[in-house]
Write a protein that holds these residues in place. Structure first.
Motif, PDB file in Angstrom:
ATOM      1  N   VAL A 151     -28.020 120.313  89.304  1.00 23.58           N
ATOM      2  CA  VAL A 151     -27.142 119.148  89.290  1.00 23.58           C
ATOM      3  C   VAL A 151     -27.962 117.884  89.008  1.00 23.58           C
ATOM      4  N   TYR A 152     -27.291 116.877  88.449  1.00 24.69           N
ATOM      5  CA  TYR A 152     -27.940 115.584  88.235  1.00 24.69           C
ATOM      6  C   TYR A 152     -26.961 114.481  88.592  1.00 24.69           C
ATOM      7  N   ASP A 153     -27.491 113.320  88.904  1.00 22.03           N
ATOM      8  CA  ASP A 153     -26.661 112.190  89.295  1.00 22.03           C
ATOM      9  C   ASP A 153     -27.349 110.900  88.884  1.00 22.03           C
ATOM     10  N   MET A 154     -26.573 109.921  88.425  1.00 26.55           N
ATOM     11  CA  MET A 154     -27.115 108.615  88.083  1.00 26.55           C
ATOM     12  C   MET A 154     -27.454 107.866  89.363  1.00 26.55           C
ATOM     13  N   ILE A 155     -28.575 107.157  89.367  1.00 30.61           N
ATOM     14  CA  ILE A 155     -28.951 106.416  90.570  1.00 30.61           C
ATOM     15  C   ILE A 155     -28.341 105.020  90.593  1.00 30.61           C
ATOM     16  N   ASN A 156     -27.906 104.527  89.432  1.00 30.20           N
ATOM     17  CA  ASN A 156     -27.279 103.214  89.354  1.00 30.20           C
ATOM     18  C   ASN A 156     -25.814 103.354  89.748  1.00 30.20           C
ATOM     19  N   LYS A 157     -25.443 102.839  90.930  1.00 24.25           N
ATOM     20  CA  LYS A 157     -24.095 103.038  91.450  1.00 24.25           C
ATOM     21  C   LYS A 157     -23.040 102.369  90.578  1.00 24.25           C
ATOM     22  N   LYS A 158     -23.359 101.217  90.001  1.00 25.90           N
ATOM     23  CA  LYS A 158     -22.386 100.524  89.157  1.00 25.90           C
ATOM     24  C   LYS A 158     -22.080 101.342  87.915  1.00 25.90           C
ATOM     25  N   GLU A 159     -23.109 101.895  87.294  1.00 27.89           N
ATOM     26  CA  GLU A 159     -22.877 102.682  86.092  1.00 27.89           C
ATOM     27  C   GLU A 159     -22.256 104.027  86.433  1.00 27.89           C
ATOM     28  N   ARG A 160     -22.579 104.550  87.599  1.00 25.67           N
ATOM     29  CA  ARG A 160     -21.950 105.792  88.035  1.00 25.67           C
ATOM     30  C   ARG A 160     -20.441 105.602  88.172  1.00 25.67           C
ATOM     31  N   GLN A 197     -21.738 106.082  76.451  1.00 23.19           N
ATOM     32  CA  GLN A 197     -22.953 106.868  76.636  1.00 23.19           C
ATOM     33  C   GLN A 197     -23.816 106.222  77.714  1.00 23.19           C
ATOM     34  N   LEU A 198     -23.390 106.326  78.979  1.00 21.84           N
ATOM     35  CA  LEU A 198     -24.069 105.634  80.073  1.00 21.84           C
ATOM     36  C   LEU A 198     -25.351 106.333  80.505  1.00 21.84           C
ATOM     37  N   PHE A 199     -25.513 107.597  80.127  1.00 24.38           N
ATOM     38  CA  PHE A 199     -26.716 108.334  80.521  1.00 24.38           C
ATOM     39  C   PHE A 199     -27.942 107.916  79.710  1.00 24.38           C
ATOM     40  N   GLY A 200     -27.739 107.199  78.591  1.00 26.45           N
ATOM     41  CA  GLY A 200     -28.812 106.988  77.644  1.00 26.45           C
ATOM     42  C   GLY A 200     -29.914 106.054  78.104  1.00 26.45           C
ATOM     43  N   LEU A 201     -31.080 106.191  77.461  1.00 27.35           N
ATOM     44  CA  LEU A 201     -32.246 105.364  77.754  1.00 27.35           C
ATOM     45  C   LEU A 201     -32.138 103.975  77.130  1.00 27.35           C
ATOM     46  N   TRP A 215     -40.958 112.496  92.923  1.00 28.35           N
ATOM     47  CA  TRP A 215     -40.471 113.637  93.694  1.00 28.35           C
ATOM     48  C   TRP A 215     -41.007 113.564  95.108  1.00 28.35           C
ATOM     49  N   GLY A 216     -40.417 114.385  95.974  1.00 32.90           N
ATOM     50  CA  GLY A 216     -40.877 114.469  97.358  1.00 32.90           C
ATOM     51  C   GLY A 216     -40.309 113.375  98.232  1.00 32.90           C
ATOM     52  N   GLY A 217     -40.941 113.186  99.363  1.00 31.54           N
ATOM     53  CA  GLY A 217     -40.521 112.142 100.292  1.00 31.54           C
ATOM     54  C   GLY A 217     -39.619 112.662 101.391  1.00 31.54           C
ATOM     55  N   ARG A 218     -39.219 111.747 102.239  1.00 35.52           N
ATOM     56  CA  ARG A 218     -38.371 112.073 103.383  1.00 35.52           C
ATOM     57  C   ARG A 218     -36.997 112.508 102.899  1.00 35.52           C
ATOM     58  N   MET A 219     -36.427 113.477 103.580  1.00 36.80           N
ATOM     59  CA  MET A 219     -35.178 114.043 103.107  1.00 36.80           C
ATOM     60  C   MET A 219     -33.972 113.167 103.395  1.00 36.80           C
ATOM     61  N   GLU A 220     -34.156 112.020 104.088  1.00 35.26           N
ATOM     62  CA  GLU A 220     -33.039 111.080 104.186  1.00 35.26           C
ATOM     63  C   GLU A 220     -32.667 110.555 102.805  1.00 35.26           C
ATOM     64  N   GLU A 221     -33.576 110.681 101.847  1.00 31.67           N
ATOM     65  CA  GLU A 221     -33.334 110.182 100.500  1.00 31.67           C
ATOM     66  C   GLU A 221     -32.828 111.303  99.591  1.00 31.67           C
ATOM     67  N   GLN A 222     -32.009 112.164 100.150  1.00 29.53           N
ATOM     68  CA  GLN A 222     -31.423 113.226  99.356  1.00 29.53           C
ATOM     69  C   GLN A 222     -30.466 112.640  98.333  1.00 29.53           C
ATOM     70  N   THR A 223     -30.108 113.433  97.354  1.00 27.45           N
ATOM     71  CA  THR A 223     -29.096 113.004  96.401  1.00 27.45           C
ATOM     72  C   THR A 223     -27.731 112.984  97.075  1.00 27.45           C
ATOM     73  N   ARG A 224     -26.801 112.298  96.458  1.00 26.50           N
ATOM     74  CA  ARG A 224     -25.439 112.243  96.979  1.00 26.50           C
ATOM     75  C   ARG A 224     -24.847 113.643  97.064  1.00 26.50           C
ATOM     76  N   GLN A 225     -25.158 114.494  96.076  1.00 24.58           N
ATOM     77  CA  GLN A 225     -24.625 115.845  96.111  1.00 24.58           C
ATOM     78  C   GLN A 225     -25.117 116.609  97.331  1.00 24.58           C
ATOM     79  N   ALA A 226     -26.405 116.436  97.656  1.00 24.47           N
ATOM     80  CA  ALA A 226     -26.961 117.144  98.807  1.00 24.47           C
ATOM     81  C   ALA A 226     -26.326 116.653 100.099  1.00 24.47           C
ATOM     82  N   ASP A 227     -26.047 115.349 100.183  1.00 28.96           N
ATOM     83  CA  ASP A 227     -25.384 114.812 101.369  1.00 28.96           C
ATOM     84  C   ASP A 227     -23.993 115.431 101.527  1.00 28.96           C
ATOM     85  N   GLN A 228     -23.256 115.532 100.416  1.00 33.37           N
ATOM     86  CA  GLN A 228     -21.931 116.128 100.470  1.00 33.37           C
ATOM     87  C   GLN A 228     -22.013 117.589 100.874  1.00 33.37           C
TER      88      GLN A 228
END
Length: 266
Positions: A151-160, A197-201, A215-228
């Protein structure tokens, strides 16, 4: 001549550590040339198609990486071979950031995560996303005890939030393969960016973009999908508190940046 004090020795040691953290191996000022991809790369998590592309090593994490592009996509190969620098990679996934050359802003990026779910977890995940599963679909899922989702998710909430109205024609993709303790990742990210095309560079072939890999780090920073997923899991399928604490504390996050010069159309 006076004998060096323990304090001066400590200062020298700390100075060396500081210099190491900002050394050229951190890719802070590196410019890496992307190689033109004559044919689209199969995103299968294998490095077989990259044999002709030189790998660059990030000294700080021993990560090896390479870039290719065609007229439509940037392809990224990432190889993590040293277990010392894996941190929580298997659960945290990899985030790819992009910004203007020379900058290290984390405003735009994609988080790529590999989820291994039980059949019940997958059913809970899909129903929590508003999908109504038929009895046949549920039976097909339960026929396999474990399932892997990429799975993938955009980190920019406005564009998401804009994605509901967008009609993208090109989508990101990734895959990963683990051999022993080493992980190989392949990513594909569209180049063009517009309101659909919001995914684009937002860069064209021949241009330059700054790429951050994390990558890595504390798991409080999981993706939104993992939280769900965690909210939807049955109580008996959750990890034990001890297991959770193991990955939630003391885990380092690794990030490095590099300017990528995209190959021009050939």
């Amino acid at each position: 001549m006076s004998k060096p004090s323990a304090l001066s020795g400590l200062f020298a040691f700390l100075l060396l550590v500081g210099l190491a953290s900002t050394a050229p191996g951190s890719s802070k000022d590196a410019i890496v040339q992307s190689v033109w991809a004559a044919d689209p790369i199969a995103i299968d998590g294998l490095a077989s198609e990259w044999s002709g592309s030189p790998l660059t090593v990030n000294v700080a994490t021993k990560a090896e990486y390479a870039f290719r592009n065609d007229a439509d996509h940037l392809y990224i190969l990432l190889e993590l071979k040293d277990p010392l620098f894996l941190s929580t990679l298997e659960r945290s996934g990899v985030t790819i950031y992009w910004s203007a050359p020379g900058q290290t802003k984390k405003d735009n990026g994609l988080k790529f995560t590999r989820l291994v779910l039980t059949a019940n977890q997958l059913i809970a995940r899909r129903t929590s996303h508003g999908r109504k599963l038929s009895d046949a679909e549920i039976a097909a899922i339960k026929a396999k005890p474990m399932h892997t989702l990429l799975v993938y998710d955009m980190i920019n909430k406005k564009e998401r939030a804009k994605m509901a109205a967008a009609k993208p024609t090109r989508f990101p993709d990734f895959n990963t393969v683990k051999e022993g303790k080493a992980w190989t990742y392949e990513f594909k990210i569209p180049l063009a960016k517009n309101e659909d095309q919001l995914f684009g560079l937002g860069v064209e072939p021949g241009g330059t973009v700054r790429i951050g890999i994390e990558w890595g780090g504390r798991m409080e920073e999981q993706t939104r999908q993992a939280d769900q997923l965690m909210r939807s899991m049955a109580e008996e399928e959750r990890e034990s508190p001890f297991q959770k604490e193991q990955v939630r504390t003391g885990e380092p996050k690794y990030t490095f940046w590099v300017d990528v010069a995209l190959a021009a159309k050939s």
